[in-house]
Design a protein around this motif. Structure first.
Motif, PDB file in Angstrom:
ATOM      1  N   GLU A 332       0.844  -1.198   0.000  1.00 39.47           N
ATOM      2  CA  GLU A 332       0.000   0.000   0.000  1.00 39.47           C
ATOM      3  C   GLU A 332       0.877   1.245   0.000  1.00 39.47           C
ATOM      4  O   GLU A 332       2.010   1.223   0.485  1.00 39.47           O
ATOM      5  CB  GLU A 332      -0.983  -0.006   1.180  1.00 39.47           C
ATOM      6  N   LEU A 333       0.312   2.346  -0.532  1.00 29.52           N
ATOM      7  CA  LEU A 333       1.042   3.596  -0.691  1.00 29.52           C
ATOM      8  C   LEU A 333       0.419   4.755   0.074  1.00 29.52           C
ATOM      9  O   LEU A 333       0.882   5.888  -0.051  1.00 29.52           O
ATOM     10  CB  LEU A 333       1.085   3.977  -2.185  1.00 29.52           C
ATOM     11  N   VAL A 334      -0.639   4.494   0.855  1.00 28.00           N
ATOM     12  CA  VAL A 334      -1.516   5.580   1.276  1.00 28.00           C
ATOM     13  C   VAL A 334      -1.733   5.683   2.782  1.00 28.00           C
ATOM     14  O   VAL A 334      -2.560   6.484   3.232  1.00 28.00           O
ATOM     15  CB  VAL A 334      -2.886   5.430   0.578  1.00 28.00           C
ATOM     16  N   ASP A 335      -1.008   4.907   3.578  1.00 25.13           N
ATOM     17  CA  ASP A 335      -1.257   4.880   5.024  1.00 25.13           C
ATOM     18  C   ASP A 335      -0.109   5.514   5.817  1.00 25.13           C
ATOM     19  O   ASP A 335       0.241   5.060   6.897  1.00 25.13           O
ATOM     20  CB  ASP A 335      -1.469   3.438   5.494  1.00 25.13           C
ATOM     21  N   ARG A 336       0.467   6.570   5.250  1.00 23.66           N
ATOM     22  CA  ARG A 336       1.631   7.259   5.831  1.00 23.66           C
ATOM     23  C   ARG A 336       2.856   6.344   5.771  1.00 23.66           C
ATOM     24  O   ARG A 336       3.776   6.624   5.003  1.00 23.66           O
ATOM     25  CB  ARG A 336       1.334   7.780   7.242  1.00 23.66           C
ATOM     26  N   ASN A 337       2.911   5.296   6.576  1.00 29.74           N
ATOM     27  CA  ASN A 337       3.947   4.292   6.360  1.00 29.74           C
ATOM     28  C   ASN A 337       3.577   3.450   5.144  1.00 29.74           C
ATOM     29  O   ASN A 337       2.503   2.853   5.107  1.00 29.74           O
ATOM     30  CB  ASN A 337       4.089   3.380   7.585  1.00 29.74           C
ATOM     31  N   LYS A 338       4.460   3.447   4.146  1.00 32.49           N
ATOM     32  CA  LYS A 338       4.224   2.612   2.970  1.00 32.49           C
ATOM     33  C   LYS A 338       4.536   1.158   3.315  1.00 32.49           C
ATOM     34  O   LYS A 338       5.302   0.869   4.226  1.00 32.49           O
ATOM     35  CB  LYS A 338       5.092   3.045   1.786  1.00 32.49           C
ATOM     36  N   GLY A 339       3.906   0.249   2.574  1.00 27.73           N
ATOM     37  CA  GLY A 339       4.123  -1.168   2.811  1.00 27.73           C
ATOM     38  C   GLY A 339       4.687  -1.857   1.584  1.00 27.73           C
ATOM     39  O   GLY A 339       4.273  -1.602   0.448  1.00 27.73           O
ATOM     40  N   VAL A 340       5.658  -2.729   1.803  1.00 25.39           N
ATOM     41  CA  VAL A 340       6.238  -3.559   0.745  1.00 25.39           C
ATOM     42  C   VAL A 340       6.297  -4.983   1.274  1.00 25.39           C
ATOM     43  O   VAL A 340       6.577  -5.204   2.460  1.00 25.39           O
ATOM     44  CB  VAL A 340       7.655  -3.077   0.358  1.00 25.39           C
ATOM     45  N   HIS A 341       6.002  -5.948   0.404  1.00 22.30           N
ATOM     46  CA  HIS A 341       6.148  -7.339   0.810  1.00 22.30           C
ATOM     47  C   HIS A 341       6.902  -8.114  -0.263  1.00 22.30           C
ATOM     48  O   HIS A 341       6.844  -7.789  -1.452  1.00 22.30           O
ATOM     49  CB  HIS A 341       4.806  -8.003   1.120  1.00 22.30           C
ATOM     50  N   VAL A 342       7.631  -9.113   0.185  1.00 21.34           N
ATOM     51  CA  VAL A 342       8.382 -10.003  -0.698  1.00 21.34           C
ATOM     52  C   VAL A 342       7.709 -11.367  -0.656  1.00 21.34           C
ATOM     53  O   VAL A 342       7.452 -11.912   0.425  1.00 21.34           O
ATOM     54  CB  VAL A 342       9.851 -10.127  -0.263  1.00 21.34           C
ATOM     55  N   VAL A 343       7.424 -11.905  -1.826  1.00 16.93           N
ATOM     56  CA  VAL A 343       6.750 -13.198  -1.940  1.00 16.93           C
ATOM     57  C   VAL A 343       7.699 -14.201  -2.579  1.00 16.93           C
ATOM     58  O   VAL A 343       8.284 -13.942  -3.641  1.00 16.93           O
ATOM     59  CB  VAL A 343       5.469 -13.082  -2.805  1.00 16.93           C
ATOM     60  N   LEU A 344       7.852 -15.341  -1.911  1.00 15.13           N
ATOM     61  CA  LEU A 344       8.727 -16.399  -2.412  1.00 15.13           C
ATOM     62  C   LEU A 344       7.952 -17.707  -2.398  1.00 15.13           C
ATOM     63  O   LEU A 344       7.407 -18.109  -1.367  1.00 15.13           O
ATOM     64  CB  LEU A 344       9.969 -16.509  -1.524  1.00 15.13           C
ATOM     65  N   SER A 345       7.888 -18.350  -3.547  1.00 16.47           N
ATOM     66  CA  SER A 345       7.090 -19.577  -3.674  1.00 16.47           C
ATOM     67  C   SER A 345       7.708 -20.734  -2.884  1.00 16.47           C
ATOM     68  O   SER A 345       8.918 -20.972  -2.944  1.00 16.47           O
ATOM     69  CB  SER A 345       6.971 -19.973  -5.150  1.00 16.47           C
ATOM     70  N   LYS A 346       6.865 -21.480  -2.203  1.00 19.74           N
ATOM     71  CA  LYS A 346       7.325 -22.668  -1.475  1.00 19.74           C
ATOM     72  C   LYS A 346       7.795 -23.762  -2.430  1.00 19.74           C
ATOM     73  O   LYS A 346       8.606 -24.622  -2.062  1.00 19.74           O
ATOM     74  CB  LYS A 346       6.198 -23.201  -0.588  1.00 19.74           C
ATOM     75  N   SER A 347       7.319 -23.714  -3.675  1.00 20.93           N
ATOM     76  CA  SER A 347       7.664 -24.759  -4.640  1.00 20.93           C
ATOM     77  C   SER A 347       9.128 -24.713  -5.021  1.00 20.93           C
ATOM     78  O   SER A 347       9.652 -25.684  -5.620  1.00 20.93           O
ATOM     79  CB  SER A 347       6.800 -24.629  -5.898  1.00 20.93           C
ATOM     80  N   LEU A 348       9.823 -23.605  -4.692  1.00 17.86           N
ATOM     81  CA  LEU A 348      11.244 -23.525  -4.998  1.00 17.86           C
ATOM     82  C   LEU A 348      12.061 -24.528  -4.189  1.00 17.86           C
ATOM     83  O   LEU A 348      13.153 -24.955  -4.603  1.00 17.86           O
ATOM     84  CB  LEU A 348      11.760 -22.112  -4.697  1.00 17.86           C
ATOM     85  N   PHE A 349      11.539 -24.910  -3.036  1.00 16.28           N
ATOM     86  CA  PHE A 349      12.281 -25.740  -2.102  1.00 16.28           C
ATOM     87  C   PHE A 349      11.869 -27.201  -2.289  1.00 16.28           C
ATOM     88  O   PHE A 349      10.851 -27.647  -1.743  1.00 16.28           O
ATOM     89  CB  PHE A 349      12.066 -25.241  -0.679  1.00 16.28           C
ATOM     90  N   THR A 350      12.654 -27.920  -3.052  1.00 17.15           N
ATOM     91  CA  THR A 350      12.306 -29.287  -3.458  1.00 17.15           C
ATOM     92  C   THR A 350      12.712 -30.331  -2.437  1.00 17.15           C
ATOM     93  O   THR A 350      12.259 -31.475  -2.497  1.00 17.15           O
ATOM     94  CB  THR A 350      12.957 -29.637  -4.791  1.00 17.15           C
ATOM     95  N   GLY A 351      13.575 -29.966  -1.511  1.00 23.30           N
ATOM     96  CA  GLY A 351      14.002 -30.913  -0.490  1.00 23.30           C
ATOM     97  C   GLY A 351      15.023 -31.905  -0.978  1.00 23.30           C
ATOM     98  O   GLY A 351      15.373 -32.865  -0.269  1.00 23.30           O
ATOM     99  N   LYS A 352      15.520 -31.707  -2.186  1.00 19.67           N
ATOM    100  CA  LYS A 352      16.502 -32.662  -2.742  1.00 19.67           C
ATOM    101  C   LYS A 352      17.887 -32.393  -2.173  1.00 19.67           C
ATOM    102  O   LYS A 352      18.238 -31.267  -1.878  1.00 19.67           O
ATOM    103  CB  LYS A 352      16.529 -32.541  -4.274  1.00 19.67           C
TER     104      LYS A 352
END
Length: 352
Positions: A332-352
């Motif tokens: 969000e850009l509008v609540d005085r403090n701006k918000g940023v989030h980082v999204v990382l897919s769980k599928s990247l971690f194959t467990g191999k």
């Protein structure tokens, strides 16, 4: 109900034990003038409900508007919730603000202490009314100079087809979530404004936080003191005009306490000051700051810390993985403090 002394008198009929078994209980927390925190998160606030780790609470919340404005926008009186009318009529002015969100709570989790982590599992979110609104006003939003006037648009919600009827030929898919959900900030914050999100969460406005998500909060005050509200039937990243599909929601939450020391909002990892979340498919880190660049820096560093602590990655590898596979998004850009989030897919971690 696990209520004691004045709470039991104050909240008679406002919350109820509705199920019990296997050591965990389920409560219903209704909205009344005695069970709302109007526009603030506060470590000194009196809890409206006490629960234990593992318990579930069904929480009613109210739309961020008032009965007069809703009626003027075209909502029939029969569809304006009586609980909203009661709150506006009976909550003293001295107990309102400094923000405008009507939040339900706080909920006290027994045993929660500063340094712990409170995991809040969002089990279910239901629409409480068949409408939402979107509004902007002069002096607010991301483009105030472009829109020097106010507008409020009533938007019907189709619960059968799960869409919002924005206008002729335009339908918006519903993905309900709570714009504001957080714990009390550190005591030195005082009665903290509900508008700018901070280290305790609050008005995060992250549309990823739908049913099936877990949010991990650093605990800053005894009991955690969870509050929730500002229901959204949907929202775009940025929330650029300052509102989403604003509506009333009912949420079902399970509370899990992770004790410290050595526990944090990465339950087996390093201490970080911001909440994080997990959806069924992704890991999410967050950063909030008045400066968008600094908010981005905080979100990226939080994800790096998570990968080092939980996935046992080298710090440099974590930085590189975010660059090649992570999505850095404006919340969000509008609540005085701006918000940023980082999204990382769980599928990247194959467990191999």
């Amino acid at each position: 109900m696990r209520l004691h002394g004045q709470w039991a008198v104050l909240l008679a009929g406002a919350c109820a034990l509705i199920a019990s078994g296997a050591g965990a209980e389920t409560y219903h927390l209704a909205v009344t003038p005695q069970t709302v925190a109007w526009g603030n998160y506060d470590a000194a606030a009196k809890p409206v409900l006490k629960i234990k780790s593992g318990d579930t609470v069904v929480i009613d919340t109210l739309i961020t508007s008032n009965p007069t404005a809703l009626a003027k926008a075209g909502v029939p009186d029969a569809q304006i919730q009586q609980s909203l009318k009661d709150v506006y009529e009976k909550v003293p002015v001295k107990d309102r603000g400094p923000g405008g969100h009507i939040l339900t709570g706080p909920v006290y989790v027994e045993g929660a202490q500063p340094g712990d982590t409170l995991e809040v599992r969002i089990l279910k979110i239901d629409l409480a009314v068949p409408y939402a609104y979107n509004a902007f006003r002069f002096g607010a939003g991301f483009l105030p100079d472009e829109f020097p006037y106010s507008r409020m648009k009533l938007i019907p919600l189709d619960k059968t087809r799960w869409v919002a009827d924005f206008g002729p030929g335009i339908e918006v898919p519903l993905h309900p979530f709570f714009g504001s959900a957080g714990v009390a900030p550190p005591p030195e914050f005082g009665r903290y404004d509900s508008v700018p999100p901070t280290i305790s969460g609050g008005n995060m406005d992250d549309h990823s936080l739908v049913a099936g998500t877990s949010i991990f909060y650093p605990v800053w005050a005894e009991g955690g003191l969870f509050e929730v509200g500002d229901g959204h039937a949907g929202q775009g990243n940025g929330e650029v005009d300052i509102t989403a599909l604003e509506t009333s929601l009912q949420g079902t939450f399970q509370f899990i306490l992770h004790k410290g020391p050595g526990k944090s909002n990465y339950p087996q990892g390093v201490k970080t000051t911001f909440p994080r979340a997990e959806t069924p498919t992704s890991y999410i880190s967050m950063g909030f700051d008045d400066d968008l660049t600094e908010a981005t820096r905080k979100a990226i560093l939080s994800m790096i810390d998570f990968l080092v602590a939980e996935k046992h990655m080298d710090r440099g590898d974590a930085y590189q993985l975010i660059s090649v596979a992570g999505d850095v998004e404006i919340t969000e850009l509008v609540d005085r403090n701006k918000g940023v989030h980082v999204v990382l897919s769980k599928s990247l971690f194959t467990g191999k």
